[in-house]
Design an enzyme around this catalytic site. Structure first.
Site, PDB file in Angstrom:
ATOM      1  N   LYS A  74       0.855  -1.200   0.000  1.00 32.84           N
ATOM      2  CA  LYS A  74       0.000   0.000   0.000  1.00 32.84           C
ATOM      3  C   LYS A  74       0.883   1.240   0.000  1.00 32.84           C
ATOM      4  O   LYS A  74       1.900   1.282   0.712  1.00 32.84           O
ATOM      5  CB  LYS A  74      -0.889  -0.033   1.254  1.00 32.84           C
ATOM      6  CG  LYS A  74      -1.951   1.061   1.318  1.00 32.84           C
ATOM      7  CD  LYS A  74      -2.824   0.865   2.563  1.00 32.84           C
ATOM      8  CE  LYS A  74      -3.953   1.878   2.658  1.00 32.84           C
ATOM      9  NZ  LYS A  74      -4.819   1.663   3.842  1.00 32.84           N
ATOM     10  N   SER A 149      -9.750   1.593   2.923  1.00 33.32           N
ATOM     11  CA  SER A 149      -8.958   2.394   2.020  1.00 33.32           C
ATOM     12  C   SER A 149      -7.887   1.613   1.246  1.00 33.32           C
ATOM     13  O   SER A 149      -7.318   2.161   0.307  1.00 33.32           O
ATOM     14  CB  SER A 149      -8.286   3.514   2.817  1.00 33.32           C
ATOM     15  OG  SER A 149      -7.345   2.964   3.732  1.00 33.32           O
ATOM     16  N   SER A 173      -9.589  -0.772   7.100  1.00 40.06           N
ATOM     17  CA  SER A 173      -9.123  -0.642   5.713  1.00 40.06           C
ATOM     18  C   SER A 173      -8.429  -1.854   5.102  1.00 40.06           C
ATOM     19  O   SER A 173      -8.186  -1.860   3.895  1.00 40.06           O
ATOM     20  CB  SER A 173      -8.197   0.563   5.586  1.00 40.06           C
ATOM     21  OG  SER A 173      -8.963   1.728   5.548  1.00 40.06           O
TER      22      SER A 173
HETATM   23  N1  GLN Z   1     -13.129   3.917   6.432  1.00 34.97           N
HETATM   24  C1  GLN Z   1     -12.164   4.220   7.418  1.00 34.97           C
HETATM   25  C2  GLN Z   1     -11.911   5.711   7.415  1.00 34.97           C
HETATM   26  O1  GLN Z   1     -12.277   6.312   6.476  1.00 34.97           O
HETATM   27  C3  GLN Z   1     -10.935   3.450   7.092  1.00 34.97           C
HETATM   28  C4  GLN Z   1      -9.705   3.928   7.734  1.00 34.97           C
HETATM   29  C5  GLN Z   1      -8.557   2.955   7.653  1.00 34.97           C
HETATM   30  O2  GLN Z   1      -8.677   1.835   8.140  1.00 34.97           O
HETATM   31  N2  GLN Z   1      -7.442   3.412   7.112  1.00 34.97           N
HETATM   32  O3  GLN Z   1     -11.394   6.276   8.321  1.00 34.97           O
END
Ligand code: GLN
Length: 475
Positions: A74, A149, A173
């Site tokens: 990532k 994400s 995420s």
């Molecule tokens: N959907 C979560 C957010 O928007 C995901 C965050 C994550 O795990 N990086 O904060």
């Protein structure tokens, strides 16, 4: 029949390359072939390695445990030789200056880096639509989001454009895109995997985890990345564990809790129906199903968004137009900070910074941030009490299957609600894994297995047994 090596799992490839190490070149050829053919549609990668250099590097690793099999990382994780953009305009030209500890471990184990995967800007989002560069598409249906994400990481694995990938999980995420794309995503216990080299979003929640084609691969990768690191002050000190050991011992006699709060009205009725099959599968394997309650679940979204945004507002203060990259054209020094940040950050990141700064400001601190901390303790308490009586919790990863691109992006609250079943886990610091558990209308559904702190071996064992015996009767 010829097999395409890019379609194999990590453990299958390890076995194959152990006997025929020269085929690593064929593997890399097949991965690049697939990327060329499909990534124009999927758009999982922001950057890939130079193919010839990667082949050379892979060949040098034939004696090591991972045999030169490359992985995708990532793009919020420092990786030498690549940028680390966090999918932000701010960092579009930022070259990594070191290898994150996880990347170092993978390289030492013989896995070079194939490429950097797309994400929501600074890992904020649930659809990968918040990337400054491109929207990743779900390989199962290109009109739909891959989740987020870590959408690039999950899509790359699901599309056979990567054998495995790393993601980061602050509020789901890793698990959310794994569920949407139909692959396995493991969020380890907070502190088990080093955060050194991961761009901080919400430091008390962030955790790196593997995204893989099956459960065994997740165990293999956790063996490599789940080690103490003195560069991370929150890193757990514990003896090395082999997570593959005993993975096939089954779930006979284990108690699996199904929390009523995860099966309410917001859950898609088609997923609700699947859950019956999940229970039958566990029962068939000799586990006992227990109905449980996690009563503070309803506060999880508000708690998570307050805490994560507060921490993000502090962590992102370092992007000031002086250090790192992008600097705005300015007339006076006073404008340097505000103009650079205005141009560098996208709207979702700005929204979080506003929210977090507000929640932390004098006068509001007790009412918002302070309250959220109390709610966090209650949410953690729910899990602690549950795990006094049961071994595992099973629930859907997401209330719906993958939604359409554009469907929620204009409505942040709607988007936040898709995180309802995943954020409590980060607030509690416990491990959880999403595994494929059926399909609705051709779209994958993920089931999440949660355990108490450092119970990854039980989660992996249960996931492994479930994966082998689950049959999706009504898809
Ligand atoms: N959907 C979560 C957010 O928007 C995901 C965050 C994550 O795990 N990086 O904060």
């Amino acid at each position: 029949m010829t097999i395409n090596l890019n379609e194999l799992t990590l453990h299958e490839l390890i076995n194959l390359l152990d006997k025929e190490p020269e085929r690593v070149e064929e593997l890399i050829d097949s991965l690049y072939g697939r990327i060329e053919e499909f990534d124009g549609d999927v758009q999982a990668y922001l950057e890939t390695a130079d193919k010839e250099s990667l082949i050379e590097e892979a060949k040098e690793n034939s004696e090591k445990p991972l045999k030169g099999i490359p992985g995708a990382i990532k793009d919020n994780i420092q990786t030498l030789g690549f940028k680390t953009t966090c999918a932000s305009r701010f960092l579009k030209d930022y070259d990594s200056v070191y290898d994150a500890t996880v990347v170092k471990h993978l390289k030492e184990a013989g896995s070079p880096v194939l490429g950097k995967a797309n994400l929501d800007e600074f890992a904020m989002g649930s659809s990968t639509e918040n990337s400054y560069f491109q929207t990743t598409r779900n390989p199962n249906d290109l009109t739909r989001v891959p989740g987020g994400s870590s959408g690039g990481s999950a899509a790359a694995v699901a599309a056979d454009e990567a054998i495995y990938a790393l993601g980061s999980d602050t509020g789901g995420s890793v698990r959310h895109p794994a569920a949407f794309c139909g692959v396995v995503g493991l969020k380890p216990t907070y502190g088990l995997v080093s955060r050194y080299g991961l761009t901080a979003f919400a430091s008390s929640l962030d955790q790196i985890g593997p995204i893989t084609k099956d459960v065994y691969d997740a165990a293999l990768l956790l063996n490599i990345i789940g080690k103490h690191d003195e560069m991370d002050s929150t890193s757990a000190v514990r003896p090395a564990v082999d997570y593959t050991e005993g993975i096939d011992e089954g779930v006979e006699g284990l108690k699996v809790g199904f929390p009523e709060e995860y099966f309410g009205d917001e859950l898609d009725s088609r997923i609700q129906k699947k859950a019956k099959r999940w229970k039958e599968t566990f029962e068939g394997l000799g586990a006992e199903i227990v109905e449980i309650s996690l009563p503070h679940t309803e506060y999880a979204i508000a708690t998570y968004y307050l805490i994560s945004s507060s921490e993000a507002s502090a962590n992102l203060a370092r992007f000031d137009g002086v250090r790192y990259t992008s600097r705005a054209e300015i007339d006076s020094i006073d404008e340097l900070f505000s103009r650079s940040r205005d141009e560098g950050f996208g709207s979702e990141v700005k929204r979080r910074i506003f929210l977090g700064t507000y929640a932390l400001s004098a006068g509001y601190y007790d009412e918002y941030y302070g309250k959220a901390q109390k709610a966090r303790r209650l949410i953690k308490g729910d899990f602690d009490s549950a795990f006094e009586d049961i071994d595992l919790i099973a629930a859907p990863t997401s209330p719906t299957p993958a939604f359409k691109i554009g469907e929620k992006i204009e409505d942040p609250l709607e988007m936040y609600l898709s995180d309802i079943f995943i954020v409590p886990i980060n607030l509690a610091g416990i491990p959880a894994m999403s595994i494929p558990a059926g399909e609705v209308e051709g779209l994958p559904v993920g089931m999440q297995l949660m355990g108490s702190s450092l119970s990854e071996n039980i989660i992996l064992r249960a996931g492994y047994a479930f994966e082998k015996s689950f049959i999706d009767s009504d898809s």
